[in-house]
Design a protein around this motif. Sequence first.
Motif, PDB file in Angstrom:
ATOM      1  N   ASN A 221      51.573  40.775  45.094  1.00 36.78           N
ATOM      2  CA  ASN A 221      51.346  41.399  43.785  1.00 36.78           C
ATOM      3  C   ASN A 221      50.047  40.905  43.156  1.00 36.78           C
ATOM      4  O   ASN A 221      49.300  41.673  42.540  1.00 36.78           O
ATOM      5  N   ALA A 222      49.773  39.620  43.306  1.00 34.73           N
ATOM      6  CA  ALA A 222      48.511  39.076  42.783  1.00 34.73           C
ATOM      7  C   ALA A 222      47.332  39.739  43.505  1.00 34.73           C
ATOM      8  O   ALA A 222      46.326  40.116  42.882  1.00 34.73           O
ATOM      9  N   MET A 223      47.454  39.914  44.815  1.00 31.08           N
ATOM     10  CA  MET A 223      46.379  40.547  45.595  1.00 31.08           C
ATOM     11  C   MET A 223      46.105  41.967  45.106  1.00 31.08           C
ATOM     12  O   MET A 223      44.956  42.378  44.956  1.00 31.08           O
ATOM     13  N   LYS A 224      47.172  42.709  44.849  1.00 33.12           N
ATOM     14  CA  LYS A 224      47.027  44.102  44.416  1.00 33.12           C
ATOM     15  C   LYS A 224      46.304  44.192  43.071  1.00 33.12           C
ATOM     16  O   LYS A 224      45.409  45.027  42.883  1.00 33.12           O
ATOM     17  N   VAL A 225      46.711  43.342  42.141  1.00 32.95           N
ATOM     18  CA  VAL A 225      46.065  43.380  40.820  1.00 32.95           C
ATOM     19  C   VAL A 225      44.593  42.969  40.949  1.00 32.95           C
ATOM     20  O   VAL A 225      43.721  43.511  40.267  1.00 32.95           O
ATOM     21  N   ILE A 226      44.313  42.036  41.848  1.00 32.21           N
ATOM     22  CA  ILE A 226      42.923  41.624  42.067  1.00 32.21           C
ATOM     23  C   ILE A 226      42.091  42.782  42.616  1.00 32.21           C
ATOM     24  O   ILE A 226      40.957  43.012  42.168  1.00 32.21           O
ATOM     25  N   VAL A 227      42.643  43.538  43.548  1.00 29.07           N
ATOM     26  CA  VAL A 227      41.924  44.709  44.080  1.00 29.07           C
ATOM     27  C   VAL A 227      41.604  45.667  42.928  1.00 29.07           C
ATOM     28  O   VAL A 227      40.495  46.199  42.825  1.00 29.07           O
ATOM     29  N   TYR A 228      42.573  45.840  42.049  1.00 28.43           N
ATOM     30  CA  TYR A 228      42.382  46.719  40.884  1.00 28.43           C
ATOM     31  C   TYR A 228      41.231  46.214  40.007  1.00 28.43           C
ATOM     32  O   TYR A 228      40.341  46.968  39.606  1.00 28.43           O
ATOM     33  N   MET A 229      41.237  44.923  39.728  1.00 26.52           N
ATOM     34  CA  MET A 229      40.173  44.349  38.881  1.00 26.52           C
ATOM     35  C   MET A 229      38.816  44.416  39.573  1.00 26.52           C
ATOM     36  O   MET A 229      37.799  44.697  38.946  1.00 26.52           O
TER      37      MET A 229
END
Length: 481
Positions: A221-229
């Motif tokens: 989940n942290a990885m996904k939000v980072i991709v978004y940012m």
Amino acid sequence: MIKKIWTLVIVLIAISAQAQDAITTKLYDSYEQYKETSLGKRRIKHSDIQPLIQELKANPKFEVQKVGESIEGRDLHLISIGAGKKNIFLWSQMHGNEPTATQAIFDILHFLDAPEFKEEKEVILSNLKLHFLPMLNPDGAEVFQRRNALGVDINRDALRLQSPESQALKRIRDSLDADFGFNLHDQSTYYNAELTEKPATISYLATAYNYEKDINDVRANAMKVIVYMNNIIQNYAPGQVGRYSDDFEPRAFGDNIAKWGTSLILIESGGYQNDPEKQEIRKLNFVSIISALYTIANESFKSIPTEDYEKIPKNDRMLFDLKITNASYELLGKKYIIDLGIFRNEVDLKGHNDFYYQSSVADQGDLSTYYGYENFDASGYTIVQGKIAETENLSNPMELLQNGIAFVKTQLPEQKKFTDLPVLLVNKDFKLNEFRLGPGDNPTFFLKKDGKFAYAVINGFLIDLSKPLKEQETGNGLIVR
Ligand SMILES: [Zn+2]
């Protein structure tokens, strides 16, 4: 039929991505109205943020509680807002000289208080409860240093918990059992995105929770939000995002908080061309963190493939402030070709409110694998030592430089260590040694071509001697006693 449904799904995803892009653009463009203008420089202290915290305390939208004290007795505050079930915990400046996100937090709090972006804020605040702990290490901030008053790196104290700042962080993490944690830092400006000349203006890490660097749902989940940012930052600083090393550090907070079950997002604010006080980077923090909160609240991040995280280039550390290439350099009667990498180091002034530059040669030789914020191809130029002049007349520094003078014997002002003039002021008995440049030396010399002094390098700042001084960034000269 199935094909039609898929087309529809793709169109819907495209529309929602467009809508989110539009929100981000609006956020970026309206930033100035939310910016906390009293925090305009990196050297901020506990006393600078107290009036802002008092204002929030008086504002019924926010809950403000004292959650601990630093070793030297400075209060730590947690500021909360929102009615959602998911807890999001954001803390900044556990390293005292890393203030960029502290500034951004106050901008974000202003944004949350303002009347605009009603719909988006409704989504954020009805689904999430946000908790901000700005400036976890106020004793370090007081003297603009990484460590706390105990001389301990708080980020290596997550297990032993000797520092009260560490205890506060652990206590809050445990009481919130937050879904997401934002661990907000600054990194060296010399980091670049691997194999490119682009600075790592922002670096991200979905922090690992074990040596094997496994990816469980919490970390994914942290990885996904980072991709978004990352996608957002690419609009404003293309190519300027790096992926921080995910080596597991058993004593660090991020790694342990990830282990304790919080999706941990590390954000490191690095360097940006011509932004020494990192105010553009602060703005990028503002835009990307608010956008991250929005995607966490509406759960749109969930459809992002984890693999995209690995596509973000790794952090590397290959930048200099100034890189000079192919300069001719004479030693003991023979000529050599060298590159020079120069760091403009900051030295704090008394009180730790401001600084001057004391530059050094960081490396020399073949530096073809390195990059510079500023680059100069010195092919055909020869490095020569500056000369000494004795004068009290400093009204025309350009004339001195054009005559190859870098050192001026003059009445030295008391106590000062630097001068705004682009020369080195020296004592009456100052003498020059035989000219040799080496790593660690102060880079002050001339670049000569066709018998003419064409460029000066004074304390690491490159000056074109054919252009007026006022049109150039000359940094500061030094006073040598
Ligand atoms: Zn840090």
